[in-house]
Design an enzyme around this catalytic site. Structure first.
Site, PDB file in Angstrom:
ATOM      1  N   GLY A  39       0.816  -1.213   0.000  1.00  0.00           N
ATOM      2  CA  GLY A  39       0.000   0.000   0.000  1.00  0.00           C
ATOM      3  C   GLY A  39       0.842   1.251   0.000  1.00  0.00           C
ATOM      4  O   GLY A  39       0.568   2.210   0.732  1.00  0.00           O
ATOM      5  N   SER A  42      -0.290   5.620  -1.169  1.00  0.00           N
ATOM      6  CA  SER A  42      -1.037   6.687  -0.505  1.00  0.00           C
ATOM      7  C   SER A  42      -0.890   6.578   0.998  1.00  0.00           C
ATOM      8  O   SER A  42      -0.443   5.559   1.523  1.00  0.00           O
ATOM      9  CB  SER A  42      -2.527   6.641  -0.887  1.00  0.00           C
ATOM     10  N   GLY A  43      -1.283   7.637   1.701  1.00  0.00           N
ATOM     11  CA  GLY A  43      -1.385   7.616   3.148  1.00  0.00           C
ATOM     12  C   GLY A  43      -0.135   7.168   3.875  1.00  0.00           C
ATOM     13  O   GLY A  43       0.985   7.599   3.578  1.00  0.00           O
ATOM     14  N   GLY A  45       1.377   4.304   3.918  1.00  0.00           N
ATOM     15  CA  GLY A  45       2.316   3.537   3.113  1.00  0.00           C
ATOM     16  C   GLY A  45       3.244   4.434   2.324  1.00  0.00           C
ATOM     17  O   GLY A  45       4.449   4.176   2.228  1.00  0.00           O
ATOM     18  N   LEU A  88      -4.353  -7.315  -2.973  1.00  0.00           N
ATOM     19  CA  LEU A  88      -4.480  -8.271  -1.880  1.00  0.00           C
ATOM     20  C   LEU A  88      -5.745  -9.108  -1.939  1.00  0.00           C
ATOM     21  O   LEU A  88      -5.806 -10.196  -1.354  1.00  0.00           O
ATOM     22  CB  LEU A  88      -4.403  -7.533  -0.537  1.00  0.00           C
ATOM     23  N   ASN A 114       1.148  -2.800   5.363  1.00  0.00           N
ATOM     24  CA  ASN A 114       0.456  -1.547   5.637  1.00  0.00           C
ATOM     25  C   ASN A 114      -0.899  -1.426   4.942  1.00  0.00           C
ATOM     26  O   ASN A 114      -1.808  -0.774   5.459  1.00  0.00           O
ATOM     27  CB  ASN A 114       1.375  -0.393   5.195  1.00  0.00           C
ATOM     28  N   THR A 135      -9.042  -9.224   2.313  1.00  0.00           N
ATOM     29  CA  THR A 135      -8.006  -8.287   1.880  1.00  0.00           C
ATOM     30  C   THR A 135      -6.973  -8.045   2.972  1.00  0.00           C
ATOM     31  O   THR A 135      -5.764  -8.191   2.749  1.00  0.00           O
ATOM     32  CB  THR A 135      -8.642  -6.950   1.466  1.00  0.00           C
ATOM     33  N   TYR A 184     -23.968  -8.529   8.897  1.00  0.00           N
ATOM     34  CA  TYR A 184     -22.781  -7.745   8.548  1.00  0.00           C
ATOM     35  C   TYR A 184     -22.880  -6.353   9.148  1.00  0.00           C
ATOM     36  O   TYR A 184     -23.873  -5.649   8.963  1.00  0.00           O
ATOM     37  CB  TYR A 184     -22.625  -7.628   7.026  1.00  0.00           C
TER      38      TYR A 184
END
Length: 306
Positions: A39, A42-43, A45, A88, A114, A135, A184
């Site tokens: 990852g 972005s962010g 990662g 993933l 990450n 994921t 859920y």
């Protein structure tokens, strides 16, 4: 800096809530080290990619497409970094990534898991399993177990968990409802996936016992990144309004995973849960070796059927 960061004290490591990834790696030379970060586009990662490369590491960054990974490497100026595709939720993509890293030939000094997705508003599935669980946990399970033979003798595995693991079901992991079909709830499902990340790190640490290799889980803190893109718009708005008061910056959020991945003080520490760059206490069943072992066995069964 958030209001919280002004009042929270640093921990035994010398770092704390307000520490940044640059601060926890200051003065370190990572020249000759190779670190894989999922990852990376972005962010947290991307910040981890940037800071580790800044300290001299060669970073193997993964994203859903190789193009996104390569773009991230270029944007942060990581000239020695390499980008790989690793979706993933797609086992074929994860296995192709494992093969590509093997062809690269580098020994991995750390694997920083990450990447992830959070709080999907509606139930989605991959290969019959709830998408966040698949994921965040199964994808990384395939990746890490596939790369263990590339891990250096003193290599570190860092799993990005979250304090949201406390929102997991009372039973911990609902092995009889991994599809999410029998009820859920977005945050409960996310919490279950983060508890799975934590349990995976605990069981991996047990399996690495007797070696210099380590495995740990980390809580980055609450950060306004695009991980929140799936949230209800009202919740996202609240996040935006509270950011100056309570939320960490991206640099602060990436600090703990960088600390656990490369800092000399965390070498040899294994099977722990870190928050704010210090060992923290997770919820009680995260320490249950029987639950962690069962999750590993069930994960192997899931992977074998894919």
């Amino acid at each position: 800096m958030s209001l919280v960061a002004l009042f929270k004290k640093k921990g035994p490591s010398g770092f704390g809530y307000g520490s940044t990834a640059e601060e926890v790696t200051a003065g370190l030379s990572l020249a000759g080290k190779t670190i894989l970060v999922t990852g990376c586009n972005s962010g947290l990662g991307k910040e981890t990619l940037r800071v580790l490369a800044l300290r001299g590491a060669r970073v193997l960054g993964t994203a859903r497409t190789a193009e996104k990974a390569r773009e991230a490497c270029q944007e942060v100026g990581a000239t020695s970094a390499a980008g790989f595709a690793c979706e993933l939720a797609d086992p074929a993509s994860v296995r192709a990534c494992v093969e590509a890293v093997a062809r690269d030939g580098a020994r991995l000094d750390a694997i920083v898991c990450n990447a992830g997705i959070m709080a999907l508003p509606r139930r989605e599935t991959a290969h019959g399993h709830e998408l966040q669980f698949f994921t965040n946990h199964i994808g990384h399970f395939i990746l890490v177990t596939g790369l263990l033979d590339r891990l250096a003798d003193d290599g570190r595995v860092v799993m990005l968990s979250s304090d949201a693991h406390r929102a997991a079901p009372t039973a911990g992991i609902e092995f009889d409802n991994l599809s999410g079909e029998r009820g859920y709830r977005p945050w409960k499902a996310y919490g279950q996936s983060k508890l799975a990340n934590l349990l995976f790190a605990k069981e991996l640490a047990r399996r690495l016992a007797g070696t210099k290799r380590t495995a740990n889980a980390v809580h980055p803190g609450v950060i306004a990144t695009n991980l929140s893109r799936h949230m209800n718009p009202v919740v996202r708005a609240v996040f935006g309004m509270t950011e100056p008061l309570f939320l960490k910056s991206v640099g602060q959020g990436a600090a703990t995973q960088c600390y656990v991945a490369v800092h000399p003080a965390s070498a040899g520490v294994s099977g722990e849960y870190f928050a704010d760059c210090n060992v923290a206490r997770p919820r009680r069943d995260a320490e249950d070796p029987a639950l962690a072992k069962r999750l590993w066995q069930v994960s192997e069964e899931i992977v074998a059927k894919l």
